[in-house]
Design a protein around this motif. Structure first.
Motif, short mmCIF file in Angstrom:
data_model
loop_
_atom_site.label_atom_id
_atom_site.label_comp_id
_atom_site.label_asym_id
_atom_site.label_seq_id
_atom_site.Cartn_x
_atom_site.Cartn_y
_atom_site.Cartn_z
N ALA A 11 3.07 4.53 22.91
CA ALA A 11 2.84 3.08 22.98
C ALA A 11 2.82 2.60 24.43
N PHE A 12 3.77 3.08 25.23
CA PHE A 12 3.81 2.67 26.64
C PHE A 12 2.54 3.13 27.36
N ARG A 13 2.17 4.37 27.18
CA ARG A 13 0.97 4.89 27.85
C ARG A 13 -0.28 4.12 27.42
N THR A 14 -0.33 3.71 26.17
CA THR A 14 -1.45 2.89 25.71
C THR A 14 -1.46 1.55 26.43
N HIS A 15 -0.29 0.95 26.62
CA HIS A 15 -0.22 -0.35 27.29
C HIS A 15 -0.64 -0.25 28.76
N VAL A 16 -0.25 0.79 29.47
CA VAL A 16 -0.63 0.88 30.88
C VAL A 16 -2.08 1.34 31.07
N GLU A 17 -2.73 1.70 29.97
CA GLU A 17 -4.16 2.04 30.03
C GLU A 17 -5.03 0.87 29.58
N ASP A 20 -5.81 -5.28 30.83
CA ASP A 20 -5.01 -6.27 31.56
C ASP A 20 -4.04 -5.61 32.53
N PHE A 21 -3.52 -4.43 32.20
CA PHE A 21 -2.68 -3.71 33.17
C PHE A 21 -3.55 -3.17 34.30
N GLU A 22 -4.69 -2.59 33.96
CA GLU A 22 -5.57 -2.02 34.98
C GLU A 22 -6.16 -3.08 35.90
N ILE A 23 -6.43 -4.29 35.38
CA ILE A 23 -6.92 -5.38 36.23
C ILE A 23 -5.85 -5.77 37.24
N GLY A 24 -4.58 -5.83 36.79
CA GLY A 24 -3.49 -6.12 37.73
C GLY A 24 -3.40 -5.07 38.82
N GLN A 25 -3.61 -3.82 38.46
CA GLN A 25 -3.62 -2.74 39.47
C GLN A 25 -4.79 -2.92 40.43
N ALA A 26 -5.98 -3.19 39.90
CA ALA A 26 -7.18 -3.34 40.73
C ALA A 26 -7.04 -4.52 41.69
N LYS A 27 -6.32 -5.55 41.27
CA LYS A 27 -6.10 -6.73 42.13
C LYS A 27 -4.96 -6.52 43.12
N GLY A 28 -4.29 -5.36 43.04
CA GLY A 28 -3.18 -5.07 43.96
C GLY A 28 -1.88 -5.75 43.59
N LYS A 29 -1.75 -6.23 42.36
CA LYS A 29 -0.51 -6.89 41.94
C LYS A 29 0.58 -5.88 41.66
N TRP A 30 0.22 -4.75 41.06
CA TRP A 30 1.18 -3.70 40.73
C TRP A 30 0.46 -2.38 40.62
N GLU A 125 8.56 -18.62 26.64
CA GLU A 125 7.47 -17.94 27.37
C GLU A 125 7.93 -16.66 28.08
N LEU A 126 9.24 -16.48 28.22
CA LEU A 126 9.77 -15.29 28.89
C LEU A 126 10.30 -14.24 27.91
N GLN A 127 10.22 -14.54 26.61
CA GLN A 127 10.70 -13.58 25.61
C GLN A 127 9.81 -12.35 25.59
N TRP A 128 10.37 -11.28 25.11
CA TRP A 128 9.66 -10.00 25.01
C TRP A 128 8.63 -10.03 23.89
N PRO A 129 7.35 -9.85 24.21
CA PRO A 129 6.32 -9.74 23.17
C PRO A 129 5.91 -8.27 23.01
N PRO A 130 6.37 -7.58 21.99
CA PRO A 130 6.06 -6.16 21.85
C PRO A 130 4.57 -5.83 21.92
N ALA A 131 3.72 -6.71 21.43
CA ALA A 131 2.29 -6.43 21.45
C ALA A 131 1.72 -6.40 22.88
N ARG A 132 2.27 -7.21 23.78
CA ARG A 132 1.83 -7.22 25.19
C ARG A 132 2.58 -6.18 25.99
N GLY A 133 3.84 -5.97 25.64
CA GLY A 133 4.63 -4.93 26.26
C GLY A 133 4.90 -5.12 27.74
N ILE A 134 4.90 -4.02 28.46
CA ILE A 134 5.32 -3.99 29.87
C ILE A 134 4.50 -4.91 30.75
#
Length: 158
Positions: A11-17, A20-30, A125-134
């Motif tokens: 599940a984690f590996r799916t989220h970082v792939e 929205d995670f990859e766009i943050g990486q491409a923008k230099g956010k993380w 707005e700061l609660q953990w949303p499992p579907a969005r994850g990390i």
């Protein structure tokens, strides 16, 4: 022989792939530094260009909230409290090693939420949303590190 990957790691590996995670990486956010299950290290950029490392404990992901704490980018070793990012206001409350040197003071952190049930209604707005994850957690940290409440580290002139 490599051990089978558990559902939490998959599940984690799916989220970082995800895009929205990859766009943050491409923008230099993380950027994802390393996965050594059940932990993963992610570098998050601050407004001054400093990258801060965070180690996330992720067993039970995404049903169980992660636990995040600042770490050394190169080694993944947790930072001592005096080396944590500094700031004012809400920033100082989140990055408060005096409260707990093993967790960030956020409603999406497994060590911070217990005993703070009021956060569920006061800070939905700061609660953990499992579907969005990390992605949710790193977006909150990037927002804080990009804010003017963040105080860049003092650097000595060369």
């Amino acid at each position: 022989m490599q051990a089978l990957m558990g559902a939490d790691e998959r599940a984690f590996r799916t989220h970082v792939e995800r895009s929205d995670f990859e766009i943050g990486q491409a923008k230099g956010k993380w950027r994802l530094l390393r996965i050594n299950w059940p932990t993963a290290d992610i570098a998050i950029s601050a407004r001054d260009g400093t990258e801060w490392g965070f180690k996330f404990l992720l067993d039970g992901y995404p049903a169980q909230l992660p636990n995040g704490r600042p770490c050394d980018i190169e080694t993944g070793v947790p930072l001592s409290g005096d080396k944590w990012p500094k700031g004012s206001g809400r920033f100082a409350a989140v990055f408060n090693p005096g409260w707990n040197s093993g967790a960030l003071y956020l409603p999406c952190d497994r060590l911070a939420l217990p005993g703070h049930d009021h956060w569920l209604t006061q800070l939905p707005e700061l609660q953990w949303p499992p579907a969005r994850g990390i992605i949710h957690y790193v977006e909150i940290l990037h927002e804080l590190l990009a804010s003017f409440a963040y105080q860049p580290p003092v650097r000595l002139a060369a």
